[in-house]
Design an enzyme around this catalytic site. Structure first.
Site: not given
Ligand code: EPZ
Length: 430
Positions: A22-23, A117, A122, A305, A397
């Site tokens: 999915k991701n 969320c 996020r 995840d 989802r």
């Molecule tokens: C992706 O989310 C995945 N979603 C998430 O999967 C997954 O948990 C996550 O990566 C971590 O592996 C998709 O790919 C659609 P991040 P993403 O940016 O990209 C912080 C699922 O279950 N951050 O890697 O949103 C953030 O708050 C979902 O399929 C900032 O601070 O995650 C977090 O603490 C849930 N500023 C950390 O980085 C930013 O601009 C990692 O988030 C972006 C992120």
């Protein structure tokens, strides 16, 4: 309201086929708008997030032809605008990937700010920092991010936090910027690599995806391609933990074992046998699981995840286990639901101290989010008696035919749409 009703106690035995990731698919679908040619994408997972993303793309004039449940032809030559609707972003956060794709291709894009969320706030500050570094002006107007640039110029960008979304979004915008871009401290997840490979198959010039430094030479034009999405390592890991928690014997097919290394290592640590083949992994659990400690980390560390899934397994293990969630700030809500089934855990900040119990008992629980919901299903499969999981729309989802695949492994699980239907099923299986 749709629910799963589960009669626990059956060991899961047999084979299960894993769907596309999915991701990875969410990033690749967005990237497909970067060419006017038609793109064929195969091995798409037939899950709600993908279907909503395709709707969001259709809304801005992208031509989407679903030629089967798992294949789509995408043509973006007649795109009508670069503004993504509020409804789309509320349904699927990842429609913010259209920001990087549209900015890269059309040098402007407008996407509503995604809310937080259920697992945390996020923010997307790093995405916006990257776009600004490439020369875009980025403003927030009326709840939407407006990004535009006369020219996107390559830049040297350092990500303060390892972020999957920021890495993918910036990579897409940089793919069609003038000159060279270096992105440091990148996410290394398999789905980041899949998006980079997809862009390269359209003529982009991206090197280093899968490492913490990605080097991009911008190109003027991207062309048609046919591309198959990688298998979903999180779906695979979920079934691996379902086998572990039910003392089962499951062959998980259509996977890339390398993507599952952290998950396989933890399963072996808690007492499972894990056997790797070219494109499948077998998990066998013959005795009570042993407790351990785990900390979620960016890939190749143990995936966030997969945190709820191991949390449920450790709730049934011997001894006391410590789970540390280092990525998101609110990803332990499933433990409150698990307590209704007899689970024993204490959460202090980003750490959960889990005391294993011999058995869980069935109860009515509610899925707090996608992965926690799947983990509660695992708990119901392992518990004594009947479990009803509410709010399964979260699970749908990201998991294709979840109940059907579990039934294929011998699980007593049904999707029901009313309490009456749930009672009828409960009577029948009791
Ligand atoms: C992706 O989310 C995945 N979603 C998430 O999967 C997954 O948990 C996550 O990566 C971590 O592996 C998709 O790919 C659609 P991040 P993403 O940016 O990209 C912080 C699922 O279950 N951050 O890697 O949103 C953030 O708050 C979902 O399929 C900032 O601070 O995650 C977090 O603490 C849930 N500023 C950390 O980085 C930013 O601009 C990692 O988030 C972006 C992120």
């Amino acid at each position: 309201m749709e629910q799963y009703i589960i009669k626990g106690g059956n060991p899961l035995v047999g084979e299960v086929e894993i769907s596309g990731a999915k991701n990875a698919a969410l990033g690749i679908l967005a990237a497909a708008v970067m060419t006017d040619d038609t793109v064929l994408i195969t091995n798409l997972p037939d899950v709600r997030d993908i279907n909503v993303m395709l709707d969001a793309m259709s809304e801005i004039g992208v031509k989407v032809e679903r030629i089967s449940r798992h294949e789509a032809l995408i043509t973006s030559s007649s795109i009508s605008g670069v503004s993504v609707s509020y409804e789309s972003i509320k349904k699927i956060r990842a429609s913010y990937y259209l920001l990087g794709a549209l900015l890269g291709k059309y040098k402007r894009a407008e996407v509503p700010l995604p809310g937080g969320c259920n697992i945390g706030s996020r923010p997307i500050d790093l995405h916006l920092k990257g776009f600004k570094a490439l020369g875009a002006s980025v403003t927030i107007r009326n709840g939407a991010i407006c990004a535009e640039a006369q020219h996107l110029r390559g830049s040297h960008i350092y990500l303060d936090t390892v972020s999957v979304g920021a890495t993918i979004n910036i990579m897409m915008a940089a793919a069609m910027a003038d000159g060279r871009t270096i992105i440091e401290n990148c996410a290394r997840e398999p789905h980041v690599v899949d998006v980079a490979n997809f862009l390269n198959s359209m003529g982009a010039n991206i090197k280093g995806a899968g490492t913490d430094v990605i080097r991009i030479r911008g190109v003027e034009h991207l062309h048609s391609t046919e591309y198959s999405i990688i298998p979903d390592q999180i779906e695979a890991g979920t079934f691996m933990f379902a086998a572990a928690a039910t003392k089962g014997d499951v062959m998980v097919k259509n996977v890339i074992p390398k993507h599952l290394e952290a998950t396989s290592a933890k399963l072996m640590e808690i007492g499972c046998e894990v056997e790797e083949f070219d494109s499948s992994v077998r998990v066998v659990s013959t005795r009570r699981l042993q407790g351990t400690n785990v900390k979620t980390l960016p890939y190749p560390g143990y995936p966030t995840d997969m945190q709820p899934q191991i949390g449920v397994a450790l709730s049934l293990a011997t001894g006391t286990s410590i789970v540390t969630e280092s990525i998101f700030e609110n990803r332990f809500k499933y433990l409150d639901e698990l307590a209704r089934m007899g689970g024993q855990a204490k959460v202090e900040g980003n750490t959960a101290i889990i005391t294993g119990v011999e058995t869980l008992t069935g109860a009515r629980v509610s899925a707090p989010d996608l992965r926690a919901g799947a983990a509660l299903v695992i708990a119901g499969l392992a518990a004594e008696g009947i479990t009803i999981v509410d709010d399964i729309r979260y699970i749908q989802r990201g998991y294709e035919c979840f109940d059907e695949k579990l039934r294929g492994l011998g699980a007593e699980i049904r999707q029901v749409d009313s309490v009456r239907e749930a009672q009828k099923y409960a009577w029948r299986v009791s």
